[in-house]
Design an enzyme around this catalytic site. Structure first.
Site, PDB file in Angstrom:
ATOM      1  N   ASP A 130       0.825  -1.215   0.000  1.00 29.68           N
ATOM      2  CA  ASP A 130       0.000   0.000   0.000  1.00 29.68           C
ATOM      3  C   ASP A 130       0.860   1.267   0.000  1.00 29.68           C
ATOM      4  O   ASP A 130       2.095   1.208  -0.013  1.00 29.68           O
ATOM      5  CB  ASP A 130      -0.942  -0.053   1.222  1.00 29.68           C
ATOM      6  N   TRP A 186      -2.881   3.330  -5.848  1.00 33.14           N
ATOM      7  CA  TRP A 186      -4.159   3.935  -6.255  1.00 33.14           C
ATOM      8  C   TRP A 186      -4.062   4.781  -7.526  1.00 33.14           C
ATOM      9  O   TRP A 186      -4.869   5.690  -7.740  1.00 33.14           O
ATOM     10  CB  TRP A 186      -4.749   4.800  -5.133  1.00 33.14           C
ATOM     11  N   GLY A 187      -3.031   4.587  -8.340  1.00 40.42           N
ATOM     12  CA  GLY A 187      -2.863   5.423  -9.539  1.00 40.42           C
ATOM     13  C   GLY A 187      -2.299   6.803  -9.213  1.00 40.42           C
ATOM     14  O   GLY A 187      -2.146   7.636 -10.108  1.00 40.42           O
ATOM     15  N   ASP A 194     -10.122   3.384  -3.864  1.00 41.75           N
ATOM     16  CA  ASP A 194     -10.816   2.195  -3.342  1.00 41.75           C
ATOM     17  C   ASP A 194     -12.245   2.052  -3.877  1.00 41.75           C
ATOM     18  O   ASP A 194     -12.989   3.025  -3.944  1.00 41.75           O
ATOM     19  CB  ASP A 194     -10.904   2.271  -1.816  1.00 41.75           C
TER      20      ASP A 194
HETATM   21  C1  GAL Z   1      -6.208   1.071   1.156  1.00 44.36           C
HETATM   22  C2  GAL Z   1      -6.270   0.082   0.012  1.00 44.36           C
HETATM   23  C3  GAL Z   1      -7.351  -0.925   0.327  1.00 44.36           C
HETATM   24  C4  GAL Z   1      -7.039  -1.627   1.626  1.00 44.36           C
HETATM   25  C5  GAL Z   1      -6.842  -0.604   2.738  1.00 44.36           C
HETATM   26  C6  GAL Z   1      -6.339  -1.250   4.020  1.00 44.36           C
HETATM   27  O1  GAL Z   1      -5.215   2.016   0.902  1.00 44.36           O
HETATM   28  O2  GAL Z   1      -6.525   0.752  -1.196  1.00 44.36           O
HETATM   29  O3  GAL Z   1      -7.480  -1.862  -0.743  1.00 44.36           O
HETATM   30  O4  GAL Z   1      -5.885  -2.414   1.466  1.00 44.36           O
HETATM   31  O5  GAL Z   1      -5.910   0.397   2.357  1.00 44.36           O
HETATM   32  O6  GAL Z   1      -6.129  -0.330   5.053  1.00 44.36           O
END
Ligand code: GAL
Length: 378
Positions: free
Chosen positions: A126, A161-162, A183
């Site tokens: 992430d 996230w691009g 998301d």
């Molecule tokens: C976001 C991610 C999600 C999930 C989440 C967990 O940044 O895009 O898919 O992994 O964190 O905290």
């Protein structure tokens, strides 16, 4: 490690968020086998955020939360492997994960070794809490190199996230897939906006580093961590078809221990999955009379062996009657060729069409998935 096709599997985040433990993971592994998901290609079982203790141990290693995973992660991985599945985990390139657990920044090599020692086959990585003086490409390179040198094949799933023009640098980093958008949540508006965004990314699709449109919400029906209003069956079908058509990884996000028949029929459709897992994994392109005019997406993709996949997504709130001039697919009038059309969801042969193919009336939010076979025109 070479990853030749978009990965398929299940991820804990969409439904379970923080509420994950050993029992859930083992039951999910069982369900993935019993429901036919593994046979259909869903091979990775991935634990997302919130699996660890809030602090590293004295040697700087990540530790699984002993209340959630009393037998440790290796035991979980062993169970998942014993079912014929592959095991995935989650970390973050910043100092903390998005939910506030220890991140891998400056611990990349130690963490890659830890994941390898547990038997991890897939790492979702992430983009939260990153030091502002570190550019994204470098953060992903650090983990990319650590994984490539950890002694185990681990599929590297980047999740930035691009942001920060990820598409421009992600293929430098060793990532096998990259999240191109923010998301997903379980609503039609979310699905629609993620599909529309993909028009910008068609040129980045293709082999090498798969464009990840986020985990699936098929069958969540408003329940769970990202559950919102939920979608209709047709909207879930459109969502799944778009992800499959555009070559996104297919990571189920619902509770697969408790899938209704409609959910199963969508997730397990062999002909739709075959479009996603096509050997050639070619870049899709716009075709048809509606392209760039409004939110009726008419996309084509050449398949291995000469067939052409067509995906039509009516994202508007009214019915549409798009058509495809076959010239836009490379079949000119003088070629003497036509197409024999199969409707992949209806499981029907629709006949042979020359010059132009017109769809039936496509209601709002619905899609059509076709397979065109090139044949001699009569
Ligand atoms: C976001 C991610 C999600 C999930 C989440 C967990 O940044 O895009 O898919 O992994 O964190 O905290």
């Amino acid at each position: 490690m070479i990853v030749r096709k978009p990965p398929m599997g299940w991820n804990s985040w969409n439904t379970f968020g923080r509420n994950i433990d050993e029992k859930l993971i083992m039951e999910t592994a069982d369900a993935m086998v019993e429901s036919g998901m593994l046979d259909a290609g869903y091979e990775y079982l991935v634990i997302d955020d919130c699996w660890s203790e809030k602090k590293r141990d004295a040697n700087g290693r990540l530790v699984a939360d002993p209340e959630k995973f009393p037998n440790g992660m290796k035991a979980v991985a062993d169970y998942v492997h014993s079912k014929g599945l592959k095991f995935g985990m989650y970390s973050c390139c910043g100092s903390m994960t998005c939910a506030g657990y220890p991140g891998s920044f400056d611990y990349e090599f130690i963490d890659a070794e830890t994941f390898a020692s547990w038997g991890v086959d897939y790492l979702k990585y992430d983009y939260c809490f990153r030091p502002m003086d570190q550019q994204g490409h470098l953060l992903y390179k650090k983990m990319g190199l650590a994984l490539a040198n950890c002694g185990r094949d681990i599929c590297f799933s980047a999740c930035s996230w691009g942001a920060d023009q990820t598409n421009e640098w992600i293929k430098q980093t060793g990532a096998h897939l990259w999240r191109s958008t923010g998301d997903i949540v379980d609503s039609w508006d979310s699905v629609k906006s993620l599909i529309i965004k993909q028009d910008e990314y068609l040129t980045t699709n293709g082999q090498g580093c798969f464009n990840d449109m986020d985990m699936l919400i098929v069958g969540m029906r408003g329940k769970g961590n990202v559950g919102l209003s939920g979608c209709t069956d047709e909207e879930y079908r459109t969502h799944f078809s778009a992800w499959a058509f555009l070559g996104s990884p297919l990571m189920a996000g619902g509770d697969v221990r408790d899938m209704d028949e409609t959910t199963k029929s969508i997730l397990l459709d062999k002909e739709i999955i075959a479009i996603n897992q096509d050997e050639a994994y070619r870049q899709p392109f716009n075709c048809g009379n509606h392209w760039k005019i409004n939110d009726v997406k008419v996309w084509a993709k050449y398949l291995e062996g000469g067939d052409i996949a067509i995906g039509i997504f009516n994202l508007t709130d009214h019915a549409a009657d798009p058509f495809i001039p076959l010239d836009a697919l490379g079949l000119s009038r003088v070629s003497g060729k036509a197409v024999s059309v199969r409707d992949l969801w209806k499981k029907e042969e629709l006949g042979v069409y020359a010059d132009v193919f017109r769809t039936d009336h496509i209601p709002a939010h619905e899609c059509r998935m076709y397979r065109f076979k090139v044949v001699d025109a009569k």
